[in-house]
Design a protein around this motif. Sequence first.
Motif, PDB file in Angstrom:
ATOM      1  N   ARG A  80       0.933  -1.180   0.096  1.00  0.00           N
ATOM      2  CA  ARG A  80       0.232   0.733  -0.427  1.00  0.00           C
ATOM      3  C   ARG A  80       0.733   1.015  -0.317  1.00  0.00           C
ATOM      4  O   ARG A  80       2.175   1.344   0.707  1.00  0.00           O
ATOM      5  CB  ARG A  80      -1.045   0.365   1.321  1.00  0.00           C
ATOM      6  CG  ARG A  80      -2.071   1.104   1.930  1.00  0.00           C
ATOM      7  CD  ARG A  80      -2.405   1.344   2.933  1.00  0.00           C
ATOM      8  NE  ARG A  80      -3.283  -0.077   2.867  1.00  0.00           N
ATOM      9  CZ  ARG A  80      -3.513  -1.356   3.310  1.00  0.00           C
ATOM     10  NH1 ARG A  80      -1.539  -1.285   4.796  1.00  0.00           N
ATOM     11  NH2 ARG A  80      -4.349  -2.089   3.845  1.00  0.00           N
ATOM     12  N   ALA A  81       0.288   2.520  -0.885  1.00  0.00           N
ATOM     13  CA  ALA A  81       1.609   3.314  -1.055  1.00  0.00           C
ATOM     14  C   ALA A  81       0.254   4.992  -0.117  1.00  0.00           C
ATOM     15  O   ALA A  81      -0.939   5.112  -0.175  1.00  0.00           O
ATOM     16  CB  ALA A  81       2.031   3.601  -2.215  1.00  0.00           C
ATOM     17  N   VAL A  82       0.680   6.322   0.481  1.00  0.00           N
ATOM     18  CA  VAL A  82      -0.272   7.006   1.162  1.00  0.00           C
ATOM     19  C   VAL A  82       0.908   7.708   0.911  1.00  0.00           C
ATOM     20  O   VAL A  82       2.042   8.060   1.458  1.00  0.00           O
ATOM     21  CB  VAL A  82       0.424   6.527   2.736  1.00  0.00           C
ATOM     22  CG1 VAL A  82      -0.919   8.024   2.993  1.00  0.00           C
ATOM     23  CG2 VAL A  82      -1.395   5.439   2.763  1.00  0.00           C
ATOM     24  N   LEU A  83       0.434   8.737  -0.475  1.00  0.00           N
ATOM     25  CA  LEU A  83       0.662  10.098  -0.291  1.00  0.00           C
ATOM     26  C   LEU A  83       0.501  11.305   0.325  1.00  0.00           C
ATOM     27  O   LEU A  83      -1.063  11.990   0.689  1.00  0.00           O
ATOM     28  CB  LEU A  83       1.106  10.690  -1.239  1.00  0.00           C
ATOM     29  CG  LEU A  83       1.791  11.830  -2.338  1.00  0.00           C
ATOM     30  CD1 LEU A  83       3.221  12.152  -1.840  1.00  0.00           C
ATOM     31  CD2 LEU A  83       1.353  11.740  -3.888  1.00  0.00           C
ATOM     32  N   LEU A  84       1.506  12.286   1.588  1.00  0.00           N
ATOM     33  CA  LEU A  84       0.889  13.150   2.413  1.00  0.00           C
ATOM     34  C   LEU A  84       1.387  14.752   1.858  1.00  0.00           C
ATOM     35  O   LEU A  84       2.740  14.352   1.223  1.00  0.00           O
ATOM     36  CB  LEU A  84       1.553  12.879   3.852  1.00  0.00           C
ATOM     37  CG  LEU A  84       0.917  13.698   5.071  1.00  0.00           C
ATOM     38  CD1 LEU A  84      -0.493  13.421   5.088  1.00  0.00           C
ATOM     39  CD2 LEU A  84       1.595  13.482   6.098  1.00  0.00           C
ATOM     40  N   THR A  85       0.462  14.557   1.200  1.00  0.00           N
ATOM     41  CA  THR A  85       1.006  15.968   0.606  1.00  0.00           C
ATOM     42  C   THR A  85      -0.341  17.349   0.484  1.00  0.00           C
ATOM     43  O   THR A  85      -1.550  17.040   0.516  1.00  0.00           O
ATOM     44  CB  THR A  85       1.521  15.805  -1.318  1.00  0.00           C
ATOM     45  OG1 THR A  85       1.030  17.137  -2.511  1.00  0.00           O
ATOM     46  CG2 THR A  85      -0.828  14.936  -1.964  1.00  0.00           C
ATOM     47  N   ASP A  86      -0.387  18.401   0.722  1.00  0.00           N
ATOM     48  CA  ASP A  86      -0.287  19.582   0.793  1.00  0.00           C
ATOM     49  C   ASP A  86       0.146  21.422   0.743  1.00  0.00           C
ATOM     50  O   ASP A  86       1.498  20.567   1.457  1.00  0.00           O
ATOM     51  CB  ASP A  86      -1.030  19.394   2.288  1.00  0.00           C
ATOM     52  CG  ASP A  86      -1.942  20.510   2.124  1.00  0.00           C
ATOM     53  OD1 ASP A  86      -2.484  21.663   2.187  1.00  0.00           O
ATOM     54  OD2 ASP A  86      -3.327  20.053   2.932  1.00  0.00           O
ATOM     55  N   ARG A  87      -0.155  22.171   0.599  1.00  0.00           N
ATOM     56  CA  ARG A  87       0.927  23.372   0.395  1.00  0.00           C
ATOM     57  C   ARG A  87       1.333  23.642   1.843  1.00  0.00           C
ATOM     58  O   ARG A  87       2.249  24.443   2.221  1.00  0.00           O
ATOM     59  CB  ARG A  87      -0.564  24.344  -0.374  1.00  0.00           C
ATOM     60  CG  ARG A  87      -1.496  25.267   0.345  1.00  0.00           C
ATOM     61  CD  ARG A  87      -1.879  26.168  -0.208  1.00  0.00           C
ATOM     62  NE  ARG A  87      -3.137  26.131   0.182  1.00  0.00           N
ATOM     63  CZ  ARG A  87      -3.416  27.446   0.742  1.00  0.00           C
ATOM     64  NH1 ARG A  87      -2.063  28.293   1.220  1.00  0.00           N
ATOM     65  NH2 ARG A  87      -4.386  27.932   1.866  1.00  0.00           N
ATOM     66  N   PHE A  88       0.255  23.130   2.594  1.00  0.00           N
ATOM     67  CA  PHE A  88       0.991  23.573   4.272  1.00  0.00           C
ATOM     68  C   PHE A  88       1.772  23.063   4.560  1.00  0.00           C
ATOM     69  O   PHE A  88       2.359  23.243   5.902  1.00  0.00           O
ATOM     70  CB  PHE A  88      -0.584  23.187   5.377  1.00  0.00           C
ATOM     71  CG  PHE A  88      -1.520  24.311   4.628  1.00  0.00           C
ATOM     72  CD1 PHE A  88      -1.053  25.374   5.369  1.00  0.00           C
ATOM     73  CD2 PHE A  88      -3.235  23.857   4.426  1.00  0.00           C
ATOM     74  CE1 PHE A  88      -2.516  26.321   5.511  1.00  0.00           C
ATOM     75  CE2 PHE A  88      -3.495  24.050   4.016  1.00  0.00           C
ATOM     76  CZ  PHE A  88      -4.513  25.500   5.138  1.00  0.00           C
ATOM     77  N   ARG A 204      -1.487   0.611 -11.853  1.00  0.00           N
ATOM     78  CA  ARG A 204      -2.911   0.175 -11.687  1.00  0.00           C
ATOM     79  C   ARG A 204      -3.809   0.829 -10.211  1.00  0.00           C
ATOM     80  O   ARG A 204      -4.898   1.093  -9.858  1.00  0.00           O
ATOM     81  CB  ARG A 204      -3.764  -0.786 -11.417  1.00  0.00           C
ATOM     82  CG  ARG A 204      -3.457  -1.809 -13.183  1.00  0.00           C
ATOM     83  CD  ARG A 204      -4.091  -2.763 -13.860  1.00  0.00           C
ATOM     84  NE  ARG A 204      -4.336  -3.773 -12.598  1.00  0.00           N
ATOM     85  CZ  ARG A 204      -3.054  -4.789 -13.189  1.00  0.00           C
ATOM     86  NH1 ARG A 204      -2.674  -5.279 -13.808  1.00  0.00           N
ATOM     87  NH2 ARG A 204      -3.229  -6.506 -11.571  1.00  0.00           N
ATOM     88  N   ALA A 205      -2.761   0.746  -9.488  1.00  0.00           N
ATOM     89  CA  ALA A 205      -3.277   0.917  -8.178  1.00  0.00           C
ATOM     90  C   ALA A 205      -3.142   2.577  -7.872  1.00  0.00           C
ATOM     91  O   ALA A 205      -2.684   3.050  -8.569  1.00  0.00           O
ATOM     92  CB  ALA A 205      -1.549   1.026  -7.053  1.00  0.00           C
ATOM     93  N   ASP A 206      -4.568   2.594  -6.962  1.00  0.00           N
ATOM     94  CA  ASP A 206      -4.670   3.617  -6.230  1.00  0.00           C
ATOM     95  C   ASP A 206      -3.755   4.261  -5.403  1.00  0.00           C
ATOM     96  O   ASP A 206      -3.556   3.895  -4.001  1.00  0.00           O
ATOM     97  CB  ASP A 206      -6.039   3.385  -5.381  1.00  0.00           C
ATOM     98  CG  ASP A 206      -7.386   3.249  -6.971  1.00  0.00           C
ATOM     99  OD1 ASP A 206      -7.160   3.707  -7.846  1.00  0.00           O
ATOM    100  OD2 ASP A 206      -8.216   3.136  -7.078  1.00  0.00           O
ATOM    101  N   VAL A 207      -3.064   5.087  -4.841  1.00  0.00           N
ATOM    102  CA  VAL A 207      -2.382   5.925  -3.994  1.00  0.00           C
ATOM    103  C   VAL A 207      -3.408   6.318  -3.553  1.00  0.00           C
ATOM    104  O   VAL A 207      -3.462   7.356  -3.972  1.00  0.00           O
ATOM    105  CB  VAL A 207      -0.991   6.703  -5.114  1.00  0.00           C
ATOM    106  CG1 VAL A 207      -0.280   7.490  -3.430  1.00  0.00           C
ATOM    107  CG2 VAL A 207       0.081   5.905  -5.504  1.00  0.00           C
TER     108      VAL A 207
END
Length: 282
Positions: A80-88, A204-207
């Motif tokens: 599984r992959a989790v991306l933590l992304t935010d302009r903050f 195909r995975a949903d990150v």
Amino acid sequence: MHIVVCIKQVPDSAQIRVHPVTNTIMRQGVPTIINPYDLFALEEAMRLRDKFGGEVTVLTMGPPSAEDSLRKALTFGADRAVLLTDRFFAGSDTLATSFALATAITKIGETYGVPDLVFTGKQTIDGDTAQVGPGIAKRLGLIQVTYVAKVADFDPAGRTITLERRAEGGTQVLKSKLPCLVAMLEATNEIRRGSMENALRAARADVVKWSAKDAGVQDMSKCGLKGSPTIVKRVFAPSARAEKAKFIEAPEGGNLAEALIAEVFARQPNLEADLTALARGF
């Protein structure tokens, strides 16, 4: 068993550039890679999963383009992959980064199961501080073992892990209870080649993409530039030394050590007197 591996997308150090005005790393137009130290952490996590079962979740914080590194990790075999992304999160130093990642790991635990182990690389090649891993452990209240060269033993039933830690003068063998955070050294294993099956799955995975709010960050003042007390005054490449190294040949039939000592004293006329005075002081 659930293992979280923190990785970072970094500029390829062979093509890195520094902005002449802001003294920050110029990332635009520079190829990116997974931080090499993090690959050893990822491989060790997957080896434990392969042997004892469970899941490996890969987590990173960065711009949307960091999804490429997460898909690469999925190609290697992460679940599984989790991306933590935010302009903050822009401009975060190690303090703000460890806060955001620790918050995200807590959210991962609530969503996918509390992690038994958190793996990180020793450090990143762009920041080179080795502070984020310990910072995460401190914020989550985890036992931390850094500079790990080898996972010597793992007991899922007894919930313990035995690690070989590189230290000055030798190797420490440490046994820790779970959960704990492990920061891996370089060259501790060899990252596997991604299989075709995993490559197709990664494509195909949903990150999973989380904003600061999605990850459960409540105090935005601890994120990004606002939460980063570190100030980089100047970044520069060291200038080449004007003086070239001198090659000293051992005199025929003589002693190389004596020749070196004689050269040192010749270059430092006051050194012999200083050493003599220091010896008398004892």
